[in-house]
Design a protein around this motif. Structure first.
Motif, mmCIF file in Angstrom:
data_model
loop_
_atom_site.group_PDB
_atom_site.id
_atom_site.type_symbol
_atom_site.label_atom_id
_atom_site.label_comp_id
_atom_site.label_asym_id
_atom_site.label_seq_id
_atom_site.Cartn_x
_atom_site.Cartn_y
_atom_site.Cartn_z
ATOM 1 N N LYS A 139 0.847 -1.202 0.000
ATOM 2 C CA LYS A 139 0.000 0.000 0.000
ATOM 3 C C LYS A 139 0.877 1.245 0.000
ATOM 4 O O LYS A 139 1.951 1.237 0.610
ATOM 5 C CB LYS A 139 -0.864 0.065 1.269
ATOM 6 C CG LYS A 139 -1.742 -1.132 1.518
ATOM 7 C CD LYS A 139 -2.473 -0.971 2.859
ATOM 8 C CE LYS A 139 -3.338 -2.173 3.162
ATOM 9 N NZ LYS A 139 -4.039 -2.050 4.453
ATOM 10 N N GLN A 150 -3.261 0.285 -3.785
ATOM 11 C CA GLN A 150 -2.931 -1.019 -3.182
ATOM 12 C C GLN A 150 -2.669 -2.063 -4.253
ATOM 13 O O GLN A 150 -3.223 -1.995 -5.336
ATOM 14 C CB GLN A 150 -4.101 -1.527 -2.348
ATOM 15 C CG GLN A 150 -4.355 -0.699 -1.137
ATOM 16 C CD GLN A 150 -5.266 -1.401 -0.159
ATOM 17 O OE1 GLN A 150 -5.520 -2.581 -0.280
ATOM 18 N NE2 GLN A 150 -5.744 -0.656 0.814
ATOM 19 N N VAL A 178 -3.943 -10.682 5.677
ATOM 20 C CA VAL A 178 -4.651 -11.203 6.856
ATOM 21 C C VAL A 178 -5.802 -12.101 6.400
ATOM 22 O O VAL A 178 -6.625 -11.688 5.580
ATOM 23 C CB VAL A 178 -5.221 -10.035 7.710
ATOM 24 C CG1 VAL A 178 -5.972 -10.560 8.918
ATOM 25 C CG2 VAL A 178 -4.108 -9.096 8.137
ATOM 26 N N GLU A 183 -14.913 -8.066 8.580
ATOM 27 C CA GLU A 183 -14.352 -6.737 8.846
ATOM 28 C C GLU A 183 -15.328 -5.987 9.741
ATOM 29 O O GLU A 183 -16.535 -5.964 9.474
ATOM 30 C CB GLU A 183 -14.141 -5.973 7.539
ATOM 31 C CG GLU A 183 -13.063 -6.599 6.681
ATOM 32 C CD GLU A 183 -12.675 -5.735 5.491
ATOM 33 O OE1 GLU A 183 -12.083 -4.657 5.679
ATOM 34 O OE2 GLU A 183 -12.968 -6.153 4.362
ATOM 35 N N GLU A 260 -6.783 0.116 10.090
ATOM 36 C CA GLU A 260 -6.450 1.549 10.050
ATOM 37 C C GLU A 260 -7.404 2.343 10.916
ATOM 38 O O GLU A 260 -8.468 1.859 11.294
ATOM 39 C CB GLU A 260 -6.457 2.082 8.624
ATOM 40 C CG GLU A 260 -7.779 1.976 7.912
ATOM 41 C CD GLU A 260 -7.735 2.587 6.516
ATOM 42 O OE1 GLU A 260 -6.744 3.222 6.149
ATOM 43 O OE2 GLU A 260 -8.741 2.446 5.807
HETATM 44 P P1 AMP Z 1 -7.591 -0.144 3.485
HETATM 45 O O1 AMP Z 1 -7.464 0.909 2.443
HETATM 46 O O2 AMP Z 1 -6.358 -0.370 4.285
HETATM 47 O O3 AMP Z 1 -8.822 0.068 4.353
HETATM 48 O O4 AMP Z 1 -7.878 -1.515 2.710
HETATM 49 C C1 AMP Z 1 -9.006 -1.694 1.893
HETATM 50 C C2 AMP Z 1 -9.466 -3.145 1.993
HETATM 51 O O5 AMP Z 1 -8.434 -4.018 1.553
HETATM 52 C C3 AMP Z 1 -9.796 -3.584 3.412
HETATM 53 O O6 AMP Z 1 -11.129 -3.237 3.749
HETATM 54 C C4 AMP Z 1 -9.594 -5.087 3.307
HETATM 55 O O7 AMP Z 1 -10.716 -5.710 2.742
HETATM 56 C C5 AMP Z 1 -8.426 -5.204 2.343
HETATM 57 N N1 AMP Z 1 -7.144 -5.284 3.065
HETATM 58 C C6 AMP Z 1 -6.379 -4.240 3.471
HETATM 59 N N2 AMP Z 1 -5.277 -4.647 4.108
HETATM 60 C C7 AMP Z 1 -5.313 -6.000 4.115
HETATM 61 C C8 AMP Z 1 -4.447 -7.033 4.624
HETATM 62 N N3 AMP Z 1 -3.288 -6.752 5.242
HETATM 63 N N4 AMP Z 1 -4.842 -8.322 4.460
HETATM 64 C C9 AMP Z 1 -5.989 -8.621 3.814
HETATM 65 N N5 AMP Z 1 -6.830 -7.707 3.302
HETATM 66 C C10 AMP Z 1 -6.505 -6.418 3.444
#
Ligand code: AMP
Length: 374
Positions: A139, A150, A178, A183, A260
């Protein structure tokens, strides 16, 4: 004395904050590029499009400041004079704007996170892959939202491609992927006197990377609630936070992992307008204005459904038993959040029926096709 709250950003979050401020005789002003933003009907907009010196006029317009846009430039915040406060505090904003700082803070406060590495070169990406194993999620440290910025790296052959796509951002974070079952998010508010109140966990479902609907309280989460509450309270107290903070978490077999935080009111808290005694918007405004906080208790299990891309017919939504419709006065565009619908069913069978009706009404069926349980 009536206070005026100056809000950085004038989107739907600012609009709903101002709606909550109105009955308390608190005024809001907004700093936003687009003069015709969703919040415009509720207060003066200081628009940079119309006036290059709008920031100074905005600063003079209010007694205390807040934000609805987490990428509010720190330089703009720094222009506030010594005697004018901003809530949440600058440090919370700076931390939330950088995924690396954010994850490091979680670690320091012993809030579990997926193993991660800082990446700033192709070599450091290769090292991260070697150390963390695959799959990983790469990211950008700053500027990403709703899954943008991402890259999910599943095979070593994708390393060059991932670096080509995200490398120009210079500062990246590589996280172990993960394996989560659900979520969830927790939202809490901290007052100027340090009092903390927390809403129940929301279970969040996404469609093409955008929140589609939230269920509150998150089903089967009684054991998770105190843990999440403890994590967010650590953050609030450490940051000497004032206002509403959101923490997004993954539910895994090993427990909760923090993904986050958002230093603001959050889409997964929109249910609270009708579903809680005091909504996230009202409590945020109360905290910013230095007023006592309201109860975060749930009135009834609630489902919040986002309206994305295209408007349904208002008549169709309002014909659903007990449904509340919130429109943000935005024009239609693919993937854009235009409004939300709150359902407060009396029982599971009413919810199942309402969801089926809603799936037919919504132009984009979202993920509502499978039944939701409360
Ligand atoms: P974020 O922008 O960090 O909120 O990520 C957007 C989405 O990507 C999250 O709601 C998760 O569904 C997925 N995601 C983010 N980080 C991870 C991770 N480390 N492992 C698995 N899925 C992830």
């Amino acid at each position: 004395m009536n206070k005026t709250i100056g809000i950085f950003g004038g989107g739907q979050l600012g609009r709903m904050m101002a709606q909550a401020a109105l009955p308390l005789n608190l005024e809001c002003t907004f700093f936003e590029s687009n003069a015709d933003c969703p919040a415009a009907i509720l207060g003066q907009v200081y628009s940079t499009e119309q006036d290059p010196n709008a920031l100074q006029a905005f600063i003079e317009s209010a007694d205390v400041f807040s934000l609805e846009f987490e990428n509010t430039p720190l330089a703009d915040v720094d222009r506030l004079s010594q005697d004018k406060a901003i809530y949440p505090p600058r440090q919370a904003l700076a931390t939330a704007q950088n995924r690396l700082l954010e994850k490091e803070l979680f670690q320091r406060l012993e809030i579990p996170v997926a193993p991660f590495r800082a990446v700033d070169s192709l070599e450091s990406l290769q090292t991260a892959v070697a150390q963390l194993g695959l799959p990983i999620v790469l990211k950008t440290a700053t500027g990403g939202y709703d899954g943008k910025g991402q890259f999910v790296l599943r095979e070593a052959e994708q390393i060059d491609q991932a670096w080509q796509e995200l490398g120009p951002a210079k500062s990246l974070i590589a996280e172990s992927f993960v394996q989560f079952s659900r979520e969830v998010s927790i939202i809490a508010v901290r007052g100027q006197d340090g009092e903390v109140k927390t809403w129940p966990l929301a279970e969040n479902h996404h469609h093409h990377g955008i929140l589609s609907h939230s269920i509150v309280p998150a089903p089967r989460s009684e054991a998770l609630q105190p843990v999440a509450q403890d994590y967010i309270t650590r953050l609030l107290n450490h940051l000497n936070y004032v206002g509403v903070l959101t923490l997004e978490l993954f539910v895994t077999e090993q427990g909760l992992f923090a993904n986050e935080m958002a230093p603001r009111v959050h889409n997964s808290g929109h249910w609270s307008i009708e579903g809680a005694v005091c909504s996230q918007f009202e409590n945020h405004v109360r905290a910013v204005a230095g007023l006592p906080l309201g109860s975060t208790e749930v009135v009834r299990p609630t489902v919040m459904v986002n309206i994305i891309g295209q408007h349904p017919k208002s008549e169709d939504v309002l014909a659903l038993n007990g449904a509340h419709l919130h429109l943000y006065n935005k024009s239609e565009r693919e993937g854009r959040k235009l409004g939300h619908i709150t359902l407060m069913p009396l029982n599971q069978s009413e919810l199942t029926h309402l969801c089926r009706q809603l799936a037919e009404i919504l132009p984009e069926p979202l993920a509502l096709t499978q039944d939701i349980t409360i």
